[in-house]
Enzyme design. Structure first.
Site, PDB file in Angstrom:
ATOM      1  N   GLU A 252      21.808  43.928 -31.226  1.00 23.85           N
ATOM      2  CA  GLU A 252      21.722  44.201 -29.783  1.00 23.85           C
ATOM      3  C   GLU A 252      20.287  44.621 -29.528  1.00 23.85           C
ATOM      4  O   GLU A 252      19.877  45.728 -29.882  1.00 23.85           O
ATOM      5  CB  GLU A 252      22.716  45.297 -29.395  1.00 23.85           C
ATOM      6  CG  GLU A 252      23.045  45.310 -27.913  1.00 23.85           C
ATOM      7  CD  GLU A 252      22.103  46.176 -27.115  1.00 23.85           C
ATOM      8  OE1 GLU A 252      21.086  45.626 -26.629  1.00 23.85           O
ATOM      9  OE2 GLU A 252      22.362  47.369 -26.971  1.00 23.85           O
ATOM     10  N   CYS A 287      17.599  49.346 -22.708  1.00 24.76           N
ATOM     11  CA  CYS A 287      17.560  47.898 -22.918  1.00 24.76           C
ATOM     12  C   CYS A 287      18.143  47.145 -21.732  1.00 24.76           C
ATOM     13  O   CYS A 287      17.664  46.068 -21.383  1.00 24.76           O
ATOM     14  CB  CYS A 287      18.287  47.525 -24.209  1.00 24.76           C
ATOM     15  SG  CYS A 287      20.032  48.036 -24.248  1.00 24.76           S
TER      16      CYS A 287
END
Length: 494
Positions: A252, A287
């Site tokens: 991720e 993110c």
């Protein structure tokens, strides 16, 4: 250097272990201040953690998922008792404001308990029936755990991010080793150890230390999988290292999320507050934050004015101080990068607007930056093409829906995106064409993430999914058991 605060150890096989060598954890807001010290594991310590997890694995995986869930529920009970202290430590080592640090730990608990709600689904099987004249077997398809898994989390939301993978890995029947970030390991280590102490020894272990001693968490042949959250370059290194032993990976990674404001977007205080949080929460260091805002040209002035009104109220300061709304960046190198891309935009003649006042006193020289917007910049600038991971955002006008979609997808990343519109049909039409793993409508960012839904990226934002039953299956593999049906087999003989 001024030293204060806690000292954390390793937790291996049910035992806390302190090391002579330690990591000095710096306060990103106060130059020269050390928040605390964390154990620095040797390669031998890492090998011991893998061995402990391997030893605990047979008994743990032999349990049914519902039995594991019961033990995990008991282990998480009371985790909030020390949350105020956890949050204060995380705020100091990370730089984020205290409230965000408190939510960081809360989200971990929520994710853990949501994972436990999946227990009845984990051991579910299906049977493929005999196909007369073609397939003379019935086959049961079930799921099996992988073994020892490593979960590596980043500095920005380390406890919350851990909750997207760790409980799913354990519920799936694996044993685990958690590696907190070396620059902010203290609060995460505290939380994980309190849970590990209530589980059978070796089921959950914690390793902190310098990266050069951590290869055994990835390349030890007894490690079945690594789940890594971090930068794109970090993900590439993980994948390269894991290839040596064919260790599985979930990655991720970073994002360059597009938020698209269509011509009919609702631009009121409520929606502008959501957009502001989506950009500037954690000083832009998330993110899934919005990294590029595309606005229909007819509405650009409204979005600029709305963000300006909010940025004019920003209070840059120490995360634990009352009234602070924006803390420092975590690392000096990241501060330097964001300064560089803002300067590049100015030199290119872009309309760069900065807000707030930098703090002085004992905070002078900390990793603080004034938040900024860049209005209608040239699209080749790095503030547009790269993940800023800081408090700056490009606001880019477009003239048609097709143009907006094309520009949003014209990037290396594919983590998240959002569509802002009063028309549900338009939201679905545009959202379904965004090349990313998760899309919001009239919102964006971590505060509205559905913690039950699979989450993960496309392109260089990574692969694999966390959360939900998909997140559990990511830590399992299928097993097919075929049984011959004599009558069907006899029929095929003729």
């Amino acid at each position: 250097m001024t030293t204060a605060g806690p000292r954390t150890g390793l937790y291996i096989g049910g035992q806390e272990r302190f090391t002579e060598d330690t990591l000095a954890v710096a306060d990103p807001a106060k130059p020269g201040m050390i928040v605390g010290h964390a154990a620095a594991a040797s390669a031998g310590d890492v090998a011991d953690a893998v061995a402990a997890a391997k030893s605990a694995y047979p008994a743990w995986t032999a349990m049914g998922a519902t039995e594991r869930a019961k033990l995990m529920a008991e282990a998480i009970a009371g985790i909030a008792d020390d949350r105020d202290e956890d949050a204060a430590i995380l705020s100091q080592e990370n730089g984020k404001v205290r409230f965000e640090a408190w939510v960081d730990a809360l989200v971990f608990e929520i994710r853990w308990n949501l994972a436990l709600m999946l227990a009845d689904d984990v051991d579910a099987t299906k049977t493929l029936p005999v196909v007369p004249g073609a397939i003379p077997v019935s086959t049961e398809v079930a799921y099996q755990s992988l073994g020892v898994v490593t979960v590596i989390v980043p500095f920005n939301w380390p406890i919350a991010i851990l909750g997207a993978a760790l409980p799913h890995a354990l519920l799936a029947g694996n044993t685990a080793i958690v590696k907190p970030p070396p620059s902010a390991p203290l609060a995460t280590t505290r939380v994980v150890q309190r849970i590990a102490e209530k589980l059978p020894p070796g089921v959950l272990n914690v390793i902190t230390g310098r990266d050069e001693n951590m290869s055994g968490l990835i390349q030890n042949t007894d490690v079945a999988k690594v789940c890594f959250t971090g930068s794109v370059n970090g993900g590439k290194r993980m994948m390269e290292m894991a290839s040596k032993t064919l260790t599985r990976v979930t990655l991720e990674l970073g994002g360059n999320d597009a938020a698209i404001f269509l011509e009919d977007a609702i631009i009121d205080d409520e929606h502008l507050d959501r957009l502001y949080a989506a950009i500037y929460d954690t000083t832009g260091q998330i993110c899934m934050n919005a990294k590029r805002v595309f606005v229909h040209r007819s509405r650009l002035d409204e979005v600029v004015a709305g963000l300006t009104a909010r940025l004019e109220k920003v209070v840059i300061g120490y995360g634990l101080d009352e009234g602070t709304t924006m803390g420092p960046l975590h690392q000096p190198a990241q501060k330097a990068f964001v300064e560089e891309i803002i300067s590049e935009a100015k030199e290119a003649g872009a309309d760069v607007r900065e807000f707030g006042e930098l703090p002085g006193g004992d905070l002078a020289g900390g990793n603080f930056l004034r938040p900024a917007i860049v209005v209608d910049p040239p699209l080749e600038l790095r503030v547009v093409t790269q993940e800023q991971f800081g408090p700056v955002i490009p606001l880019i006008p477009f003239d048609s829906e097709e143009e907006a979609i094309r520009l949003a997808n014209d990037t290396w990343a594919g983590l998240c995106g959002s569509v802002w519109t009063a028309d549900p049909a338009a939201a679905h039409r545009v959202g379904s064409r965004l090349e990313c793993g998760y899309v919001w409508v009239n919102d964006h960012g971590a505060t509205r993430l559905d913690l039950r839904a699979p989450f993960g990226g496309m392109k260089q934002s990574g692969f694999g999914r966390e959360q939900g039953i998909e997140g559990v299956r990511a830590f399992q593999d299928s097993r097919s058991i075929a049984t011959i049906d004599p009558e069907a087999l006899a029929g095929m003989a003729h």
